[in-house]
Scaffold this motif. Structure first.
Motif, PDB file in Angstrom:
ATOM      1  N   GLU A  23       0.839  -1.197   0.000  1.00  0.00           N
ATOM      2  CA  GLU A  23       0.000   0.000   0.000  1.00  0.00           C
ATOM      3  C   GLU A  23       0.869   1.240   0.000  1.00  0.00           C
ATOM      4  N   GLY A  25      -0.027   4.947   0.080  1.00  0.00           N
ATOM      5  CA  GLY A  25      -1.136   5.904   0.182  1.00  0.00           C
ATOM      6  C   GLY A  25      -2.418   5.235  -0.273  1.00  0.00           C
ATOM      7  N   PRO A  26      -3.138   5.873  -1.196  1.00  0.00           N
ATOM      8  CA  PRO A  26      -4.397   5.275  -1.673  1.00  0.00           C
ATOM      9  C   PRO A  26      -4.180   4.187  -2.724  1.00  0.00           C
ATOM     10  N   LEU A  27      -2.917   3.971  -3.126  1.00  0.00           N
ATOM     11  CA  LEU A  27      -2.605   2.972  -4.151  1.00  0.00           C
ATOM     12  C   LEU A  27      -2.348   1.615  -3.495  1.00  0.00           C
ATOM     13  N   GLU A  28      -3.026   0.591  -4.021  1.00  0.00           N
ATOM     14  CA  GLU A  28      -2.882  -0.748  -3.444  1.00  0.00           C
ATOM     15  C   GLU A  28      -2.405  -1.704  -4.542  1.00  0.00           C
ATOM     16  N   ASN A  62      -1.256  -6.094 -10.098  1.00  0.00           N
ATOM     17  CA  ASN A  62      -2.258  -5.072 -10.373  1.00  0.00           C
ATOM     18  C   ASN A  62      -2.226  -3.972  -9.335  1.00  0.00           C
ATOM     19  N   MET A  64      -4.839  -0.623  -7.833  1.00  0.00           N
ATOM     20  CA  MET A  64      -6.112   0.096  -7.884  1.00  0.00           C
ATOM     21  C   MET A  64      -5.965   1.403  -7.125  1.00  0.00           C
ATOM     22  N   ASP A  66      -8.258   4.777  -5.759  1.00  0.00           N
ATOM     23  CA  ASP A  66      -9.552   5.439  -5.556  1.00  0.00           C
ATOM     24  C   ASP A  66      -9.410   6.926  -5.810  1.00  0.00           C
ATOM     25  N   ASP A  69     -15.136   8.546  -3.823  1.00  0.00           N
ATOM     26  CA  ASP A  69     -15.965   7.453  -3.293  1.00  0.00           C
ATOM     27  C   ASP A  69     -16.602   6.635  -4.415  1.00  0.00           C
ATOM     28  N   ASN A  70     -16.781   7.252  -5.583  1.00  0.00           N
ATOM     29  CA  ASN A  70     -17.472   6.565  -6.670  1.00  0.00           C
ATOM     30  C   ASN A  70     -16.600   6.253  -7.881  1.00  0.00           C
ATOM     31  N   ARG A  72     -12.857   5.037  -9.478  1.00  0.00           N
ATOM     32  CA  ARG A  72     -11.538   4.473  -9.230  1.00  0.00           C
ATOM     33  C   ARG A  72     -10.960   3.967 -10.542  1.00  0.00           C
ATOM     34  N   PHE A  96      -8.929  -0.180 -16.528  1.00  0.00           N
ATOM     35  CA  PHE A  96     -10.162   0.583 -16.747  1.00  0.00           C
ATOM     36  C   PHE A  96     -10.407   1.613 -15.653  1.00  0.00           C
ATOM     37  N   ASP A  98     -13.558   2.981 -13.381  1.00  0.00           N
ATOM     38  CA  ASP A  98     -14.815   2.401 -12.898  1.00  0.00           C
ATOM     39  C   ASP A  98     -15.605   3.475 -12.153  1.00  0.00           C
ATOM     40  N   HIS A 100     -18.859   4.001 -10.099  1.00  0.00           N
ATOM     41  CA  HIS A 100     -19.903   3.247  -9.395  1.00  0.00           C
ATOM     42  C   HIS A 100     -20.973   4.233  -8.953  1.00  0.00           C
ATOM     43  N   ARG A 108     -17.821   0.725 -16.432  1.00  0.00           N
ATOM     44  CA  ARG A 108     -16.378   0.577 -16.596  1.00  0.00           C
ATOM     45  C   ARG A 108     -16.006   0.877 -18.038  1.00  0.00           C
TER      46      ARG A 108
ATOM     47  N   THR B  56     -22.138  -1.213  -1.499  1.00  0.00           N
ATOM     48  CA  THR B  56     -20.895  -0.460  -1.296  1.00  0.00           C
ATOM     49  C   THR B  56     -21.099   0.915  -0.681  1.00  0.00           C
ATOM     50  N   HIS B  57     -22.354   1.358  -0.589  1.00  0.00           N
ATOM     51  CA  HIS B  57     -22.616   2.691  -0.048  1.00  0.00           C
ATOM     52  C   HIS B  57     -23.738   2.629   0.999  1.00  0.00           C
ATOM     53  N   GLY B  61     -25.257   7.828   1.036  1.00  0.00           N
ATOM     54  CA  GLY B  61     -24.362   7.963  -0.113  1.00  0.00           C
ATOM     55  C   GLY B  61     -22.889   7.824   0.213  1.00  0.00           C
ATOM     56  N   ARG B  63     -19.361   6.044   1.313  1.00  0.00           N
ATOM     57  CA  ARG B  63     -18.760   4.759   0.945  1.00  0.00           C
ATOM     58  C   ARG B  63     -18.626   3.841   2.167  1.00  0.00           C
ATOM     59  N   PHE B  99      -8.458  -9.762  -8.387  1.00  0.00           N
ATOM     60  CA  PHE B  99      -7.683 -10.009  -9.597  1.00  0.00           C
ATOM     61  C   PHE B  99      -8.488  -9.839 -10.890  1.00  0.00           C
ATOM     62  N   ARG B 104     -11.596  -3.365  -4.490  1.00  0.00           N
ATOM     63  CA  ARG B 104     -10.443  -3.496  -3.608  1.00  0.00           C
ATOM     64  C   ARG B 104     -10.812  -4.449  -2.483  1.00  0.00           C
TER      65      ARG B 104
END
Lengths: 394, 145
Positions: A23, A25-28, A62, A64, A66, A69-70, A72, A96, A98, A100, A108, B56-57, B61, B63, B99, B104
């Protein structure tokens, strides 16, 4: 020497540590390393398995991120080795953005994995499934390039059905990223003895609906339509070039039932192909049209013996042409030399050992009737194959 | 006659045991959320969908941030009674999601205290602990059958 020591240190670390995702920061960042060995008594199947091969691996990493909140983004790069079809060249497995919007609707855009059957989108993730080699009737490696991902967009969501569980859906449209030297070329070599020199990407659209009942039963239905797959290649025997245009649609129906430590799965897949083949020689240009329906099914049971041990078995049946299951028409036409090249019937038995949360080892045996998906002189109807594979995930 | 009585006792015990086990197991895990979260009750199906990454929310609203435990009684009970999975199948389920880029993975902790400490500081977080563990600083979420 230094490389050997480094490799030994890496292996020792893998076996003795509980690795976590990286991890920043926000990158995982997550990944997997999978190395296998397979050996068959006859034929080359998927890799150069006749006589044994360790060119049977996949590595992936990989990340991901964020953005809100919606929203990523993420990407996975995978490198695979599978005989003459894959050579460990890194490729983007998915990448991609995404969005949400809510649980009912997400979007996506980019290179996205697509579902066809229950397990299609985890074919490259050894640790996420029970077997080393999934049933060919549904998860035919030679159709992989056509059915595993698209470059385009998908909408997805989950619909709550209150007392009746919930339903997941995915609908998608995009370009099929077919490459030379991979599984699609393998299919051409197997079915028509030709190479793939050039390919025009085609449009794929499809939908998958999954009902998750509250009683342990899950039902899945998929449909995909691929239009205008245009490609050019060379007939290996005669060195005559050809051009081809293919259209394809496929659908699958499946059910999975989980009862305590037992899981039963069965699925059916039908693939319809229409192909126009144009051969140009000094005598002129000739076009022939053909169509065929490939279909198959499997039934599978797996039992979790303990936290670490699982045993599973399946019986899988598939035909190169469902209108010619005994192979007599193909034999008469000269496209095969033995009738048993028309089918592939496989009994598999797998033992899975989860050594730790990160390390999984599998041992698998297959008893196969038929040579529909095997390379080599067709002289044995019955043959066997065994494989071992270790996968490390973080 | 004695054999008949023994049979009755055995059948009775077999009938009561799962109910007893289920009831005890159900009270053994406590779903906890951040104290500022306005939710006070959710259905069992909602809990399942939250821990499977399908819901997820929250209703406002914001998260949902899932927190799971590596293993332990609360973990096993939640998986068995609410999610309907074994520990291994739950791990594999999340592997598939990670994967394939579907989502996440949840944050994973080794103890109730770690879960409480995280949930107490992260608005939108949800986790589970043993019902007899100290949960000061977080809010218990009622789960309706």
């Amino acid at each position: 020497m230094y490389k050997n020591r480094l490799l030994a240190a890496c292996l020792l670390t893998m076996f003795t540590t509980q690795a976590k995702a990286v991890e920043i920061g926000p990158l995982e960042v997550h990944g997997f390393l999978s190395q296998g060995y397979m050996h068959s008594s006859e034929y080359d199947f998927l890799a150069d398995s006749d006589g044994g091969t360790a060119r049977f691996n996949e590595f992936g990493v990989n990340f991901m991120y964020d953005l809100s909140d919606n929203l990523r983004g993420g990407m996975q790069v995978v490198s695979r080795d599978m005989g003459f079809l894959e050579d460990n060249s890194p490729m983007i497995d998915w990448a991609f953005a995404d969005y949400h919007y809510n649980d009912l609707l997400g979007l996506r855009v980019g290179k996205v994995k697509v579902p066809l059957g229950i397990y299609n989108n985890v074919l490259d993730i050894d640790a996420a499934r029970s077997q080393i080699i999934p049933p060919m009737s549904l998860y035919n490696f030679y159709l992989r390039d056509l059915t595993i991902a698209i470059v385009g967009g998908s909408v997805y969501g989950n619909i709550s059905l209150d007392d009746f569980g919930d339903a997941d859906y995915t609908a998608y449209i995009g370009n099929v990223p077919i490459e030379t030297g991979k599984s699609f070329e393998g299919m051409l070599q197997l079915t028509s003895g030709s190479t793939l020199d050039e390919v025009e990407n085609s449009i794929s659209s499809g939908i998958n609906v999954k009902w998750n009942s509250p009683y342990g039963l899950m039902l899945n239905a998929s449909y995909v339509d691929i239009n205008d797959i245009e490609f050019a290649g060379t007939d290996i025997a005669t060195s005559i070039p050809y051009e081809s245009k293919m259209e394809m649609y496929a659908y699958s129906l499946g059910a999975e039932y989980v009862w305590n430590d037992l899981t039963f799965t069965t699925e059916y897949l039908a693939v319809s192909q229409d192909m126009d083949l144009t051969v140009t020689s000094q005598f002129g240009s000739f076009t022939t049209s053909s169509s065929n329906l490939i279909d198959g099914w499997y039934a599978q049971a797996s039992y979790r013996i303990s936290e670490q041990l699982e045993a599973s078995t399946y019986y899988s049946v598939s035909y190169r042409d469902s209108d010619d299951k005994d192979g007599q028409d193909a034999l008469a036409a000269g496209s095969i030399t033995k009738a048993f090249q028309a089918w592939h019937k496989d009994i598999a038995l797998t033992g899975r050992y989860d050594y730790s949360d990160n390390l999984t080892i599998k041992l698998e045996g297959h008893y196969i009737d038929g040579a529909a998906f095997a390379f080599g002189t067709p002289d044995k109807r019955y043959w066997n194959l065994w494989a071992i594979k270790a996968t490390y995930t973080f | 006659m004695k054999m008949l009585r023994l049979t009755y006792v055995f059948i009775l015990a077999m009938g009561i045991y799962p109910l007893l086990g289920s009831s005890l197991a159900y009270t053994q895990e406590l779903i906890v959320i951040h104290p500022d979260n306005s939710n006070s009750a959710v259905s069992q199906q909602e809990v399942k969908n939250i821990f499977l990454g399908k819901k997820t929310h929250w209703d406002d609203g914001s998260r949902i941030k899932i927190v799971v435990q590596k293993r332990g009684t609360a973990h096993d009970n939640l998986l068995k009674n609410t999610i309907g999975m074994t520990s291994v199948s739950f791990r594999n389920y999340w592997r598939k999601r990670v994967f394939t880029g579907s989502s996440r993975p949840p944050k994973t902790f080794k103890s109730d205290a770690d879960v409480v400490a995280f949930v107490a500081t992260k608005p939108g977080a949800i986790g589970y602990i043993n019902s007899n563990s100290d949960h000061s600083g977080v809010k218990a979420l009622q789960v309706n059958q």
